[in-house]
Scaffold this motif. Structure first.
Motif: not given
Length: 214
Positions: A140-141, A169-192
């Motif tokens: 839901l990003d 296949v659909a669930a795997a794609e949603e998990l992939r998208r969830l992981a991308r968003g979580r990683l982006t926020r995780l790394l953004g938190g480090y930068a901040a």
């Protein structure tokens, strides 16, 4: 050393019937001399392997996925890390996918919020889990919090007629998208954090967990 593990995302807020219009959503206030922060994987690259894997497991609950992404460090930048995360997600075996799905948490509507929608979502989720054998996951990003309930219900309905393999296949794609968003926020938190700005939790701008009621 700064811990790689960030706070748990907050539950999605669905407005109560008596709520007034929500104020515009704002991000953190950044220093005037640096209007944009570039997520930097340095802290992730240099962390001990076990700590890096724990951080990755907060993004995708597959130990195999976490070990693979951690093993390919260092990453020169966030796009390289996301590309590796995508590749590892595409290569998940059925057993790994089942493990990742089993580790997904359920995020609930606040008590008393849109009780009719919560009842419908509870029934839809129970039927989905009975049919497919795992919780419903959806990224839901790109969805505003007040639209999340409708999007989830629509998603369950649209995927209900999938055969088990198509839904895997659909669930795997949603998990992939969830992981991308979580990683982006995780790394953004480090930068901040390295700029002296209090990092936001991974779910403070958009929910990073699937929205599925009991």
């Amino acid at each position: 050393m700064m811990s790689l593990l960030s706070p748990h995302p907050q539950p999605i807020h669905t407005p109560r019937a008596h709520d007034t219009a929500a104020p515009p959503r704002r991000g953190p206030t950044l220093p005037a001399h640096r209007p944009h922060l570039t997520p930097d994987p340095h802290a992730f690259n240099t962390a001990p392997a076990d700590e890096a894997e724990r951080a990755l497991l907060s993004c995708c609950r597959s130990p195999r996925w976490a070990r693979r992404v951690a093993a390919h460090r260092p990453y020169p930048d966030l796009p390289a890390l996301l590309a590796a995360a995508d590749e590892a997600a595409y290569d998940l075996a059925p057993a790994d996918l089942a493990e990742a799905l089993a580790g997904e948490s359920l995020t609930l509507l606040p008590d008393g919020a849109y009780s009719a929608a919560q009842t419908a979502l509870s029934a839809a989720h129970a039927a989905y889990e009975s049919r497919f054998g795992h919780v419903f996951v959806i990224c839901l990003d790109d969805v505003a919090p007040d639209e999340a309930a409708d999007r989830v219900l629509a998603g369950i309905r649209s995927r209900w007629n999938n055969d088990p393999e198509d839904e895997r296949v659909a669930a795997a794609e949603e998990l992939r998208r969830l992981a991308r968003g979580r990683l982006t926020r995780l790394l953004g938190g480090y930068a901040a954090a390295t700029d002296g700005i209090a990092p936001q939790s991974p779910g403070s701008e958009r929910p990073s967990r699937p929205y599925v009621p009991h």
